[in-house]
Design a protein around this motif. Structure first.
Motif, short mmCIF file in Angstrom:
data_model
loop_
_atom_site.label_atom_id
_atom_site.label_comp_id
_atom_site.label_asym_id
_atom_site.label_seq_id
_atom_site.Cartn_x
_atom_site.Cartn_y
_atom_site.Cartn_z
N ARG A 60 -0.17 -2.93 -49.02
CA ARG A 60 -0.93 -1.87 -48.36
C ARG A 60 -0.73 -1.98 -46.85
O ARG A 60 -0.23 -2.98 -46.35
CB ARG A 60 -2.42 -1.96 -48.73
CG ARG A 60 -3.10 -3.25 -48.34
CD ARG A 60 -4.56 -3.22 -48.77
NE ARG A 60 -5.26 -4.41 -48.33
CZ ARG A 60 -5.35 -5.52 -49.04
NH1 ARG A 60 -4.78 -5.59 -50.22
NH2 ARG A 60 -6.01 -6.56 -48.57
N LYS A 61 -1.11 -0.92 -46.15
CA LYS A 61 -0.92 -0.90 -44.70
C LYS A 61 -1.73 -2.00 -44.05
O LYS A 61 -2.84 -2.31 -44.50
CB LYS A 61 -1.35 0.47 -44.15
CG LYS A 61 -0.33 1.55 -44.43
CD LYS A 61 -0.75 2.84 -43.77
CE LYS A 61 0.25 3.93 -44.09
NZ LYS A 61 -0.23 5.25 -43.71
N ASP A 62 -1.17 -2.57 -42.99
CA ASP A 62 -1.84 -3.67 -42.29
C ASP A 62 -2.88 -3.09 -41.34
O ASP A 62 -2.65 -2.97 -40.13
CB ASP A 62 -0.78 -4.49 -41.55
CG ASP A 62 -1.37 -5.77 -40.96
OD1 ASP A 62 -2.51 -6.11 -41.36
OD2 ASP A 62 -0.72 -6.39 -40.13
N GLU A 63 -3.98 -2.67 -41.91
CA GLU A 63 -5.04 -2.04 -41.10
C GLU A 63 -6.33 -2.83 -41.24
O GLU A 63 -6.60 -3.39 -42.30
CB GLU A 63 -5.29 -0.60 -41.59
CG GLU A 63 -4.16 0.35 -41.25
CD GLU A 63 -4.32 1.70 -41.93
OE1 GLU A 63 -5.16 1.80 -42.85
OE2 GLU A 63 -3.59 2.63 -41.55
N VAL A 64 -7.09 -2.83 -40.17
CA VAL A 64 -8.38 -3.52 -40.21
C VAL A 64 -9.35 -2.71 -41.07
O VAL A 64 -9.49 -1.51 -40.90
CB VAL A 64 -8.97 -3.66 -38.78
CG1 VAL A 64 -10.34 -4.32 -38.82
CG2 VAL A 64 -8.01 -4.47 -37.90
N THR A 65 -9.95 -3.37 -42.05
CA THR A 65 -10.95 -2.69 -42.89
C THR A 65 -12.20 -3.58 -42.95
O THR A 65 -12.16 -4.75 -42.55
CB THR A 65 -10.43 -2.48 -44.33
OG1 THR A 65 -10.03 -3.75 -44.85
CG2 THR A 65 -9.25 -1.52 -44.38
N ALA A 66 -13.26 -3.01 -43.47
CA ALA A 66 -14.52 -3.77 -43.57
C ALA A 66 -14.31 -4.96 -44.50
O ALA A 66 -13.66 -4.84 -45.54
CB ALA A 66 -15.61 -2.86 -44.11
N SER A 67 -14.86 -6.10 -44.14
CA SER A 67 -14.73 -7.28 -45.00
C SER A 67 -16.05 -7.47 -45.77
O SER A 67 -16.99 -6.71 -45.61
CB SER A 67 -14.42 -8.52 -44.17
OG SER A 67 -15.46 -8.73 -43.25
#
Lengths: 97, 482
Positions: A60-67
């Motif tokens: 998947r794209k290397d994007e910041v998402t909620a952890s």
């Protein structure tokens, strides 16, 4: 041939207690399982090249998402101290840290 | 009753989803002696059923799985629902997120009856290593249902779930399906998401359905096989399978490798030969092929599976989750005691064997050779599929053994998997279905192996096999005679 000394070394590597009374049974079981594994070890497949490709082709794209929320992450902890997991120290001593 | 019949009955309001869920919960209670469930989830089931009844009343479009009561193996994460992996280690573990397959099924309106009993951490072929006691075979309770997804197969066979989701690392969906006379599908590695499946051996694990019929298995597979950004190995599937089940059999080439039949019990060999002759008379073409190195594949499978298990199970330290011992004065001691108290004997054996294979001085000899053999296995099957569309073989060389037999000599129990592990090593789809009954009244299983991501052909051939084997009628005759 697996020895008692080797069983104890494997216990340390695996972070498992091996009580002396279980050594004999484990020696017997592991010997039969190692004999099963030896079919490959003696099979002469070492000239074969293992696959070079990575099976991960759907990255998947290397994007910041909620952890995971902190409270959820801590929910199954055996002990916690504020916002942290709690455990006894690395070296000898019974205090929590 | 098939999933299609249930779905139509719900839409026509012949019965309500809530009534249906209650009937299955009662059946699960009546068959409690099988120990097929670790815990039931009646509130979750009835809540979901109530929502589906409202959707039916409103005329909303529904998935074919809406309102269908089912079981999930207890190694699939369910948010706010206990997930023990049949281990003391996770005796009070409540996941904080859902496995992707469970999330998908919830969006379909699935009704979860409970979590299925299994071998601890899916390590076993008899469902006897569970910390919650062994599962029993509904055909004869003195016999094993197979494992590790024994709870799912036993529940489906006993009518205590319409279908179940299991996981298959070396045959854990197909073997219990064979022993319990139901259908078990292990999809291609990468067809179904593993996100939220508690890992045993990550390069071999795959989630698959256990169902009453090939059509039911195809319907469930069509719903759960979708790409998932949370699992980088998951591509989903190429086409819908349920719609292609009735594609003509004529011209399908069935490969038969004599190597798979060495050591098989005479009754199993005979039942499969009769089934294949019947399929030939209906237009299939039988082709002899060669699949060498089966014994080596079994050996390579156990090396890779145990090595990955040793690594995956290193995370259980009793600190972040899982059993925490009160013994030990240093952190290392506390972790060692926690693991020793939490894991059962079979799990410990596999961790020790895995670390042996990975340890200095042995790594190349065992793990290196096993990985090389795995590559060879993929080539062997790729060559075989140049001359056939599917391969037929036994699911297991023997019928369901009596409870307790597998535990006597672990290596003997491992040998039950010789026909199932090649599909996991090579990442192929494979399906087990019943093809007869033994003289002792136990189901006999036939297994089909297919090309990667060609579940469609696999299910099409299996559907034709089901029409000819007519196992459901045989099952009914046996029930009537009892």
């Amino acid at each position: 041939m697996i020895t008692r000394k080797e069983i104890q070394r494997l216990g340390e590597l695996s972070a498992l207690e091996i009580p002396p009374e279980e050594e004999e049974g484990l020696l017997r079981d592991l010997a039969s399982l190692v004999a099963l594994a030896d079919v490959v070890a003696q099979g002469g497949f070492d000239g074969e090249e293992p696959p070079a490709e990575c099976p991960c082709s759907a990255l998947r794209k290397d994007e910041v998402t909620a952890s995971l929320p902190r409270d959820d992450a801590l929910r199954n902890a055996s002990a916690r101290q504020g916002e942290y997991f709690s455990t006894i120290p690395h070296s000898a001593g019974g205090e929590t840290a | 009753m098939s999933i299609r019949t249930m779905h139509n009955g719900l839409l026509k309001k012949e019965f309500s989803t809530v009534e249906f869920a209650r009937a299955y919960l009662r059946r699960a209670e009546e068959t409690r002696s099988l120990n097929a469930y670790i815990h039931m989830t009646p509130e979750t089931a009835l809540d979901a059923a109530t929502r589906i009844d409202r959707a039916i009343a409103a005329g909303s479009p529904l998935s074919p799985l809406a309102g269908i009561p089912m079981q999930l193996k207890d190694n699939l994460s369910t948010r706010n629902i206990l997930t023990t992996c049949a281990s003391r280690m996770l005796g009070d573990y409540v996941p904080v997120y859902d496995a992707s397959v469970w999330k998908t099924l919830q969006s379909c309106g699935a009704v979860l009856l409970g979590k299925g009993n299994m071998d601890e951490f899916a390590m076993g072929s008899s469902s006897e290593t569970s910390a919650y006691g062994p599962v029993r075979n509904p055909w004869n309770e003195r016999h094993t249902p197979g494992g590790s997804s024994g709870g799912g197969a036993a529940a489906v066979a006993a009518g205590a779930a319409a279908y179940a989701l299991g996981s298959d690392t070396g045959g854990s969906v197909r073997l219990p399906a064979s022993f319990c006379g139901v259908v078990g599908l292990k999809p291609t590695y990468g067809a179904v998401s593993r996100y939220g499946l508690l890992a045993y051996a990550s390069s071999l694990d795959q989630v698959g359905p256990i169902a009453q019929s090939v059509e039911d298995a195809a319907i469930v597979f069509d719903e759960i096989a979708c790409a998932d950004p949370q699992d980088s190995t998951c591509h989903g599937k190429r086409e819908g399978c349920a719609a292609g089940l009735r594609h003509p059999l004529k011209g399908r080439r069935i490969g038969i490798a004599p190597e798979f039949f060495h050591g098989a019990e005479e009754e199993i060999r005979g039942a499969i030969e009769r089934t294949l002759a019947e399929m030939e008379s209906h237009g299939a073409e039988l082709v002899e092929i060669k699949i060498p190195h089966l014994q080596e594949m079994l050996s390579a499978y156990y090396i890779i599976a145990c090595a990955e298990a040793a690594s995956n199970l290193a995370r259980y330290d009793g600190i972040r989750y899982g059993q925490c011992s009160t013994r030990g004065v240093t952190r290392e001691e506390r972790i060692r005691f926690s693991r020793s108290e939490g894991f059962g004997a079979e799990v410990k054996r596999r961790i020790l064997l895995g670390n042996y294979a990975l340890s200095s001085g042995y790594y190349e000899q065992y793990y290196g050779n096993a990985c090389a053999l795995r590559q060879r296995a993929k080539e062997i099957f790729s060559q075989a599929f140049a001359s056939c569309d599917v391969i037929a073989c036994p699911t297991c060389p023997r019928t369901a053994p009596a409870l307790g037999q597998g535990a006597l000599h672990p290596a003997d129990g491992y040998a039950w998997d010789i026909c199932t592990v090649p599909a996991n090593l090579a990442g192929l789809p494979a399906l087990s279905q019943p093809c007869g009954l033994s003289h002792a009244g136990l189901p006999l299983g036939i297994q089909w192996l297919g090309r990667p991501f060609d579940e469609s052909t696999l299910l099409n051939v299996a559907w034709h096999c089901e029409q000819q084997a007519n196992f459901q009628m045989l099952k009914q005759e046996v029930s009537d005679g009892v």
